[in-house]
Design an enzyme around this catalytic site. Structure first.
Site, mmCIF file in Angstrom:
data_model
loop_
_atom_site.group_PDB
_atom_site.id
_atom_site.type_symbol
_atom_site.label_atom_id
_atom_site.label_comp_id
_atom_site.label_asym_id
_atom_site.label_seq_id
_atom_site.Cartn_x
_atom_site.Cartn_y
_atom_site.Cartn_z
ATOM 1 N N ASN A 109 0.820 -1.221 0.000
ATOM 2 C CA ASN A 109 0.000 0.000 0.000
ATOM 3 C C ASN A 109 0.852 1.269 0.000
ATOM 4 O O ASN A 109 0.562 2.213 -0.722
ATOM 5 C CB ASN A 109 -0.942 -0.003 1.209
ATOM 6 C CG ASN A 109 -1.905 -1.180 1.158
ATOM 7 O OD1 ASN A 109 -1.986 -1.864 0.136
ATOM 8 N ND2 ASN A 109 -2.620 -1.414 2.246
ATOM 9 N N THR A 154 -15.440 37.877 -32.069
ATOM 10 C CA THR A 154 -16.257 37.423 -30.935
ATOM 11 C C THR A 154 -17.490 36.823 -31.586
ATOM 12 O O THR A 154 -17.923 37.310 -32.636
ATOM 13 C CB THR A 154 -16.653 38.574 -29.987
ATOM 14 O OG1 THR A 154 -17.505 39.480 -30.698
ATOM 15 C CG2 THR A 154 -15.447 39.343 -29.465
ATOM 16 N N HIS A 155 -18.024 35.762 -30.999
ATOM 17 C CA HIS A 155 -19.144 35.023 -31.619
ATOM 18 C C HIS A 155 -18.780 34.536 -33.025
ATOM 19 O O HIS A 155 -19.659 34.340 -33.851
ATOM 20 C CB HIS A 155 -20.416 35.884 -31.711
ATOM 21 C CG HIS A 155 -20.734 36.640 -30.456
ATOM 22 N ND1 HIS A 155 -21.581 36.151 -29.481
ATOM 23 C CD2 HIS A 155 -20.291 37.846 -30.013
ATOM 24 C CE1 HIS A 155 -21.658 37.033 -28.500
ATOM 25 N NE2 HIS A 155 -20.884 38.068 -28.788
ATOM 26 N N SER A 276 -6.135 12.318 -48.108
ATOM 27 C CA SER A 276 -7.355 11.518 -48.164
ATOM 28 C C SER A 276 -7.105 10.328 -49.073
ATOM 29 O O SER A 276 -6.390 10.441 -50.074
ATOM 30 C CB SER A 276 -8.494 12.379 -48.725
ATOM 31 O OG SER A 276 -9.482 11.550 -49.314
ATOM 32 N N LYS A 282 -6.970 16.659 -51.180
ATOM 33 C CA LYS A 282 -7.128 16.982 -49.764
ATOM 34 C C LYS A 282 -5.815 17.058 -48.990
ATOM 35 O O LYS A 282 -4.884 16.309 -49.230
ATOM 36 C CB LYS A 282 -8.018 15.927 -49.067
ATOM 37 C CG LYS A 282 -9.473 15.975 -49.444
ATOM 38 C CD LYS A 282 -10.203 17.246 -49.033
ATOM 39 C CE LYS A 282 -10.372 17.385 -47.539
ATOM 40 N NZ LYS A 282 -11.314 16.404 -46.989
ATOM 41 N N ASN A 284 -5.391 17.419 -44.921
ATOM 42 C CA ASN A 284 -6.214 17.533 -43.709
ATOM 43 C C ASN A 284 -5.379 17.868 -42.466
ATOM 44 O O ASN A 284 -4.300 17.316 -42.287
ATOM 45 C CB ASN A 284 -6.965 16.224 -43.466
ATOM 46 C CG ASN A 284 -7.937 15.910 -44.592
ATOM 47 O OD1 ASN A 284 -8.507 16.824 -45.193
ATOM 48 N ND2 ASN A 284 -8.107 14.629 -44.886
ATOM 49 N N GLU A 289 -6.995 18.014 -35.315
ATOM 50 C CA GLU A 289 -8.295 17.402 -35.049
ATOM 51 C C GLU A 289 -8.195 16.306 -33.990
ATOM 52 O O GLU A 289 -9.041 16.195 -33.105
ATOM 53 C CB GLU A 289 -8.860 16.804 -36.337
ATOM 54 C CG GLU A 289 -9.264 17.842 -37.362
ATOM 55 C CD GLU A 289 -9.655 17.183 -38.670
ATOM 56 O OE1 GLU A 289 -10.851 16.993 -38.895
ATOM 57 O OE2 GLU A 289 -8.757 16.844 -39.454
ATOM 58 N N GLN A 321 -6.603 0.552 -7.377
ATOM 59 C CA GLN A 321 -5.768 0.047 -8.461
ATOM 60 C C GLN A 321 -6.186 0.693 -9.797
ATOM 61 O O GLN A 321 -5.416 0.696 -10.756
ATOM 62 C CB GLN A 321 -5.905 -1.482 -8.531
ATOM 63 C CG GLN A 321 -5.049 -2.138 -9.574
ATOM 64 C CD GLN A 321 -4.978 -3.642 -9.387
ATOM 65 O OE1 GLN A 321 -4.329 -4.119 -8.451
ATOM 66 N NE2 GLN A 321 -5.671 -4.388 -10.236
ATOM 67 N N LYS A 324 -4.252 3.877 -12.076
ATOM 68 C CA LYS A 324 -3.057 3.903 -12.916
ATOM 69 C C LYS A 324 -3.281 4.162 -14.394
ATOM 70 O O LYS A 324 -2.631 5.033 -14.993
ATOM 71 C CB LYS A 324 -2.285 2.590 -12.752
ATOM 72 C CG LYS A 324 -1.524 2.555 -11.464
ATOM 73 C CD LYS A 324 -1.036 1.179 -11.151
ATOM 74 C CE LYS A 324 -0.933 1.010 -9.665
ATOM 75 N NZ LYS A 324 -2.228 1.190 -8.959
#
Ligand code: ARG
Length: 473
Positions: A109, A154-155, A276, A282, A284, A289, A321, A324
């Site tokens: 322990n 903003t937004h 891709s 493509k 990516n 992501e 236990q 971990k």
């Protein structure tokens, strides 16, 4: 025969062995476990609890076991349940019955709590180092982009122009707080629980401080019950890591947006993107992501740990236990993300012209027109209404503020003079935010200077603490 087999009358059910064993994952702690044992056995000899010759054979044996495990030559078995009993078994195989003296005055322990702390403090130093590397990459981009203006949002609507350097420095601040939190938590991790025994201490005249010193701890976890049942340091780490991965995830989201054709503000280096299988055109931003996605598992580990601990009586319970795998996975997840982010940011191509074009084609200087009128003594609320009218007119005409003639301006307010064109130029708009922490170039330069000097302090911390956690090497 199990190490604890004495009071049992039959072998453990195989499914129980399989279900309760932790060796499949806690073998990650092997070298820490042995380091702890080396310190413990030295203490046993120093305190005359076992003879020096015995301690010497045990130490020699432990070192052989350590080397064998490292080389993948040791057999770690589920029958021996966990890393602690596997090491003890291997030691006894190596040195004979004297190996059985190692566990004097100790329990799994306090041993497991020790291993967790040794592992985590080591990981903290590595993570802090990785965070500072990312800060450096961000600082470099800031330095290189002190004249790069992009729309601030903003937004997710264009709001006011800011320096790209200012945007980078926001992340430097976020990661600086992460470093600060990890550094602070190090103090609580770096205490030795060894000597707490199973829960109540031990009858042997041990010296807890001797062991703590040997392992470069800053002290001991005092109360023995607390020492074996405390996993606050794990929760604290998972919480700190959650904040870091959240910061990385927000930065990821920006990179994903910025590298889209719709924004076209940055180009990530080919080395940090993937293609891709079907669409040949493509490229990516997979790394960004995936980091954004991996925030989920880190938050999950935090929730899991909090839930596991909730309702556990003092002291050790087998539930613990479960501490971990989440911790290991969080360390690896964060390490992986940080190691990729620093070079990905460093090699990112910033498309200054596209950013500038986005600033020119928006109304993000509208606040400045209002402020201009306020400086001519018009109450802000009235100025806001006037500018609203101007913007509406421009939208209807499909033009921007700087496209208006001086007559157009004056038809909305007599207070507007020729100097308005200077005032509304993106560079003036940025430099007008000349307050502490504002986006004016000189203020961003101040931020860079200060952050750089605090980074030097982190580096010193890393040097001192890398030395401290170096007991294994
Ligand atoms: N494998 C155990 C764990 O990871 C070690 C401690 C076991 N202690 C015990 N009394 N069964 O938690």
């Amino acid at each position: 025969m199990k190490l604890w087999g004495g009071r049992f009358t039959k072998p453990t059910n195989e499914l129980v062995d399989e279900y309760t064993a932790s060796i499949s994952f806690d073998q990650k702690l092997a070298q820490y476990d042995i380091q702890g044992s080396l310190a413990h056995v030295e203490m046993l000899a120093k305190c005359e609890i076992i003879p020096h010759e015995d301690a010497e054979s045990i130490k020699k044996g432990l070192k052989t076991v350590a080397a064998k495990i490292k080389a993948g030559e040791a057999e770690l078995t589920e029958a021996n349940e966990d890393i602690h009993m596997n090491v003890e078994k291997l030691l006894i195989d190596e040195v004979g019955a004297v190996g059985g003296k190692l566990h004097t005055g100790r329990s799994r322990n306090d041993q497991v709590a020790l291993d967790m702390r040794l592992y985590l403090r080591d990981s903290l130093v590595t993570l802090i180092e990785l965070l500072t590397k990312l800060q450096e990459a961000l600082l470099e981009q800031a330095q290189a982009n002190l004249d790069t203006i992009l729309p601030g949002y903003t937004h997710l609507q264009r709001a006011q122009p800011v320096l790209f350097a200012h945007h980078m420095m926001a992340y430097v601040s976020m990661f600086e707080r992460d470093v600060e939190r990890l550094r602070d938590s190090f103090k609580r991790v770096n205490r030795s629980p060894l000597g707490a025994g199973a829960l109540a201490g031990t009858t042997f005249p041990i010296d807890r401080h001797y062991v703590a010193d040997k392992l470069n701890f800053d002290g001991v976890v005092e109360n023995s019950l607390d020492a074996v049942s405390d996993r606050d340091f794990v929760v604290e780490f998972l919480s700190n890591a959650s904040l870091s991965i959240m910061h990385l995830s927000r930065l990821s989201e920006e990179l994903v947006q910025w590298s889209s054709a719709e924004f076209n503000f940055v180009e990530l280096d080919d080395a940090f993107c993937t293609g891709s299988s079907m669409m040949p055109q493509k490229k990516n931003p997979d790394v960004a992501e995936l980091v954004r996605g991996k925030s989920g598992r880190v938050y999950g580990h935090l929730m899991g740990m909090l839930t596991t601990l909730k309702g556990l009586p003092i002291a050790y319970n087998k539930d613990m236990q479960e501490d971990k795998e989440g911790m290991f996975d969080t360390v690896e997840t964060l390490k992986g993300a940080l190691a990729l982010f620093a070079p990905m940011i460093a090699t990112m191509d910033v498309k200054k012209d596209n950013m500038y074009e986005a600033v020119a084609k928006d109304f993000s200087n509208a606040t400045d027109l209002a402020d201009y009128l306020v400086n001519k003594d018009l109450p802000f609320r009235e100025a806001h209404a006037v500018v609203g009218q101007v913007v509406l007119h421009c939208i209807q005409e499909n033009i921007y503020l700087l496209d208006l003639s001086i007559e157009d301006f004056q038809s909305f307010s007599e207070l507007i003079d020729e100097d308005i064109y200077d005032v509304l130029a993106p560079k003036s708009v940025v430099n007008a935010r000349d307050v502490v922490g504002g986006t004016a170039k000189n203020r961003v330069e101040d931020q860079i200077t200060q952050a750089t000097s605090r980074l030097a302090d982190s580096k010193e911390w890393i040097e001192v603490h890398a030395e401290k956690v170096n007991v294994l090497k």
